[in-house]
Scaffold this active site. Structure first.
Site, short mmCIF file in Angstrom:
data_model
loop_
_atom_site.label_atom_id
_atom_site.label_comp_id
_atom_site.label_asym_id
_atom_site.label_seq_id
_atom_site.Cartn_x
_atom_site.Cartn_y
_atom_site.Cartn_z
N GLU A 29 0.87 -1.18 0.00
CA GLU A 29 0.00 0.00 0.00
C GLU A 29 0.90 1.22 0.00
O GLU A 29 1.85 1.31 0.78
CB GLU A 29 -0.88 0.01 1.25
CG GLU A 29 -1.73 1.26 1.38
CD GLU A 29 -2.58 1.29 2.64
OE1 GLU A 29 -2.79 2.39 3.17
OE2 GLU A 29 -3.02 0.22 3.11
N GLU A 34 -2.48 11.26 3.15
CA GLU A 34 -3.56 11.05 4.12
C GLU A 34 -3.58 12.26 5.03
O GLU A 34 -2.53 12.81 5.36
CB GLU A 34 -3.33 9.81 4.98
CG GLU A 34 -3.47 8.50 4.27
CD GLU A 34 -3.31 7.34 5.24
OE1 GLU A 34 -4.34 6.77 5.65
OE2 GLU A 34 -2.16 7.03 5.58
#
Length: 150
Positions: A29, A34
């Protein structure tokens, strides 16, 4: 432009294309960006990998902070990766803030394969916590463009 507020969790990220075959985090990932909404001036770039269930212990990343008083909801920013075999570099507005190399990853390095994009706004979760009375809805993440170069 990114949303903000307690419990809001926007992300621009990628998952290994072999996800359905080997699961997460073995597929890899790559979190391009974020943001946890109660920290509207900070974004995070992170990579996750490893055996099933160990993606939160097998990761490396770093934060990028805007100058005092600025927030990612105020204006557009450019989130970039330079992704080459054995190395990934994270940028915000052309400022490099993190590098991951093959040798930084314990075990299998899953980042030299095909990945797909996921753009989402999560609400709640372990990291941002739940929304509260200060959280304004609806929320929006505005993406002006996506470019991929080879």
């Amino acid at each position: 432009k990114l949303p903000e507020g307690q419990g809001i969790w926007p992300a621009l990220w990628m998952l290994g294309a072999n996800f359905q075959d080997i699961g997460w985090p073995a597929c890899g990932e790559i979190d391009i960006m974020e943001l946890v909404g109660h920290q509207p001036s900070t974004t995070h770039g992170t990579a996750h990998w490893g055996p099933q269930g160990q993606g939160f212990s097998n990761n490396h990343g770093n934060d990028y902070n805007l100058s005092a008083g600025a927030k990612f909801s105020d204006e557009f920013h450019v989130f970039s990766l330079i992704w080459e075999p054995g190395i990934i570099e994270w940028y915000v507005d052309d400022n490099k803030f993190f590098t991951l190399r093959n040798e930084d990853v314990s075990g299998n390095y899953p980042f030299d394969q095909e990945f797909f994009f996921i753009f989402n706004i999560a609400v709640g979760g372990n990291w941002p916590g739940n929304p509260d009375n200060s959280t304004v809805f609806p929320q929006r993440m505005m993406v002006d463009y996506v470019r991929v170069f080879q």
